[in-house]
Design a protein around this motif. Sequence first.
Motif, PDB file in Angstrom:
ATOM      1  N   UNK A 289     -29.546  38.392   4.985  1.00 14.12           N
ATOM      2  CA  UNK A 289     -28.748  37.339   4.342  1.00 14.12           C
ATOM      3  C   UNK A 289     -29.564  36.087   4.037  1.00 14.12           C
ATOM      4  N   UNK A 290     -30.536  35.766   4.877  1.00 13.64           N
ATOM      5  CA  UNK A 290     -31.415  34.620   4.593  1.00 13.64           C
ATOM      6  C   UNK A 290     -32.204  34.875   3.314  1.00 13.64           C
ATOM      7  N   UNK A 291     -32.736  36.085   3.158  1.00 17.40           N
ATOM      8  CA  UNK A 291     -33.513  36.433   1.973  1.00 17.40           C
ATOM      9  C   UNK A 291     -32.642  36.414   0.725  1.00 17.40           C
ATOM     10  N   UNK A 292     -31.449  36.932   0.835  1.00 19.65           N
ATOM     11  CA  UNK A 292     -30.538  36.909  -0.310  1.00 19.65           C
ATOM     12  C   UNK A 292     -30.272  35.478  -0.763  1.00 19.65           C
ATOM     13  N   UNK A 293     -30.018  34.592   0.184  1.00 17.41           N
ATOM     14  CA  UNK A 293     -29.728  33.203  -0.157  1.00 17.41           C
ATOM     15  C   UNK A 293     -30.949  32.484  -0.722  1.00 17.41           C
ATOM     16  N   UNK A 294     -32.130  32.989  -0.381  1.00 17.99           N
ATOM     17  CA  UNK A 294     -33.366  32.333  -0.832  1.00 17.99           C
ATOM     18  C   UNK A 294     -33.706  32.670  -2.278  1.00 17.99           C
ATOM     19  N   UNK A 295     -33.696  33.965  -2.627  1.00 16.97           N
ATOM     20  CA  UNK A 295     -34.226  34.349  -3.940  1.00 16.97           C
ATOM     21  C   UNK A 295     -33.417  35.402  -4.690  1.00 16.97           C
ATOM     22  N   UNK A 296     -32.376  35.948  -4.077  1.00 18.94           N
ATOM     23  CA  UNK A 296     -31.626  37.024  -4.738  1.00 18.94           C
ATOM     24  C   UNK A 296     -30.368  36.487  -5.402  1.00 18.94           C
ATOM     25  N   UNK A 297     -29.535  35.822  -4.642  1.00 13.27           N
ATOM     26  CA  UNK A 297     -28.249  35.380  -5.174  1.00 13.27           C
ATOM     27  C   UNK A 297     -28.396  34.382  -6.318  1.00 13.27           C
ATOM     28  N   UNK A 298     -29.486  33.623  -6.338  1.00 12.12           N
ATOM     29  CA  UNK A 298     -29.708  32.659  -7.421  1.00 12.12           C
ATOM     30  C   UNK A 298     -30.411  33.276  -8.631  1.00 12.12           C
ATOM     31  N   UNK A 299     -30.729  34.572  -8.554  1.00 11.50           N
ATOM     32  CA  UNK A 299     -31.336  35.275  -9.679  1.00 11.50           C
ATOM     33  C   UNK A 299     -32.830  35.143  -9.798  1.00 11.50           C
ATOM     34  N   UNK A 300     -33.507  34.506  -8.824  1.00 12.46           N
ATOM     35  CA  UNK A 300     -34.943  34.272  -8.965  1.00 12.46           C
ATOM     36  C   UNK A 300     -35.732  35.580  -9.060  1.00 12.46           C
ATOM     37  N   UNK A 301     -35.437  36.529  -8.195  1.00  8.12           N
ATOM     38  CA  UNK A 301     -36.164  37.801  -8.221  1.00  8.12           C
ATOM     39  C   UNK A 301     -36.022  38.471  -9.585  1.00  8.12           C
ATOM     40  N   UNK A 302     -34.828  38.499 -10.096  1.00 12.91           N
ATOM     41  CA  UNK A 302     -34.590  39.168 -11.371  1.00 12.91           C
ATOM     42  C   UNK A 302     -35.137  38.383 -12.554  1.00 12.91           C
ATOM     43  N   UNK A 303     -35.026  37.072 -12.501  1.00 14.77           N
ATOM     44  CA  UNK A 303     -35.351  36.235 -13.657  1.00 14.77           C
ATOM     45  C   UNK A 303     -36.820  35.802 -13.684  1.00 14.77           C
ATOM     46  N   UNK A 304     -37.360  35.413 -12.529  1.00  9.38           N
ATOM     47  CA  UNK A 304     -38.672  34.764 -12.485  1.00  9.38           C
ATOM     48  C   UNK A 304     -39.788  35.630 -11.913  1.00  9.38           C
ATOM     49  N   UNK A 305     -39.450  36.550 -11.038  1.00  2.73           N
ATOM     50  CA  UNK A 305     -40.485  37.314 -10.341  1.00  2.73           C
ATOM     51  C   UNK A 305     -40.935  38.485 -11.203  1.00  2.73           C
ATOM     52  N   UNK A 306     -41.677  38.164 -12.253  1.00  2.00           N
ATOM     53  CA  UNK A 306     -42.179  39.138 -13.211  1.00  2.00           C
ATOM     54  C   UNK A 306     -43.700  39.116 -13.202  1.00  2.00           C
ATOM     55  N   UNK A 307     -44.368  40.210 -13.555  1.00  2.00           N
ATOM     56  CA  UNK A 307     -45.831  40.188 -13.611  1.00  2.00           C
ATOM     57  C   UNK A 307     -46.337  39.061 -14.503  1.00  2.00           C
ATOM     58  N   UNK A 308     -47.404  38.417 -14.045  1.00  2.00           N
ATOM     59  CA  UNK A 308     -47.927  37.255 -14.757  1.00  2.00           C
ATOM     60  C   UNK A 308     -49.084  37.662 -15.662  1.00  2.00           C
ATOM     61  N   UNK A 309     -49.375  36.822 -16.635  1.00  2.00           N
ATOM     62  CA  UNK A 309     -50.426  37.057 -17.623  1.00  2.00           C
ATOM     63  C   UNK A 309     -51.723  36.412 -17.169  1.00  2.00           C
ATOM     64  N   UNK A 310     -52.826  37.127 -17.321  1.00  2.00           N
ATOM     65  CA  UNK A 310     -54.151  36.610 -16.990  1.00  2.00           C
ATOM     66  C   UNK A 310     -54.935  36.483 -18.294  1.00  2.00           C
ATOM     67  N   UNK A 311     -55.209  35.262 -18.696  1.00  4.18           N
ATOM     68  CA  UNK A 311     -55.792  35.027 -20.020  1.00  4.18           C
ATOM     69  C   UNK A 311     -57.308  35.104 -20.044  1.00  4.18           C
ATOM     70  N   UNK A 312     -57.978  34.867 -18.893  1.00  2.00           N
ATOM     71  CA  UNK A 312     -59.443  34.822 -18.886  1.00  2.00           C
ATOM     72  C   UNK A 312     -59.947  35.235 -17.506  1.00  2.00           C
TER      73      UNK A 312
END
Length: 332
Positions: A233-256
Amino acid sequence: MTLTPDLARHFAAIALGHVVRPYPCKDDHVLDGEDDVRAPRLAHPVFYGSYDWHSCVHGWWTLLTLRRRHPAMPEAAAIAALAGDTFTTAKLAVERAYLDRPSSRGFERPYGWGWLLALHHEAERHPDQPWGDRLAPLAKAFAARLHDYLAVLTYPITVGTHGNTAFALILARRWALDHDAALVTRIDTWAERVFADRRDYRGWEPGGDEFLSPVLTAALLLADIRPPATFTPWFRALVVDNGWIDRECRPVTVSDRSDGKIAHLDGLNLSRAWCLRRIAGVVDDETLREPLRRRADEHVAAALPHVAGDYMGEHWLASFALLALLGEDGAL
């Protein structure tokens, strides 16, 4: 995605190529006077390679881990021979003596401290070799420093680079479970004090030079400390219920990848994958496990082809790829 024999050999060849490569070198050294001007290898006869001290430490962790898990691979003999020449009592005594300099109080704190404890933990899993016994004085010295540091560290350092507190404590705690019950208690008490009330993460992640996720490293530390019933439940309240995992936790781009700081982002993809896989194995909510594992696989797929290539990533990325691929199986 798993650690196949071919990948194990690939990672071993990479690490064998840099743990004894002395230059280029980024030296973490405070000069108190003219007498402190020296070549890095004179102060660090064990961990002088891999561009910087901490990368050499976890390069060796990579090699010993691969030797234990794939003892039949041809590189295993080369790893043992090189470790025998490197982890000598005399050379490790020089590394230990360096810590007694007054100006070395903050040397490699806390990232290198955590990795040295992880290396010692791994070295002890090779009973046919003396490496664990020989590394023990250095490990105990860093553990003592960590005790003192946590006693005065009022606030966590939540950057995505080497100062990150949670990542170092994840590594240190796993060592301490077998060696230092008082350190386990100190870590657990400190982590609960600074992270227990965190929720609804809205940090600006990723930063342009980060190789760690500030929020996922903190979450993984709490996952190691708490039972699933209170962690989930702590983890859910941290990054799941607010949508962070789904919305923001995506692979990042490396430009150089020739830029050492920007190349850190490949490591972010890999360290996020490690955290996500480990957390997936802890949560007691079935609806979370597979989405976390899928997101981890996306991050691994984005970074794994780039573990070798430019030395700015090649001198350290295999360690994080190994963490990510072992994941729930446990890399430490």
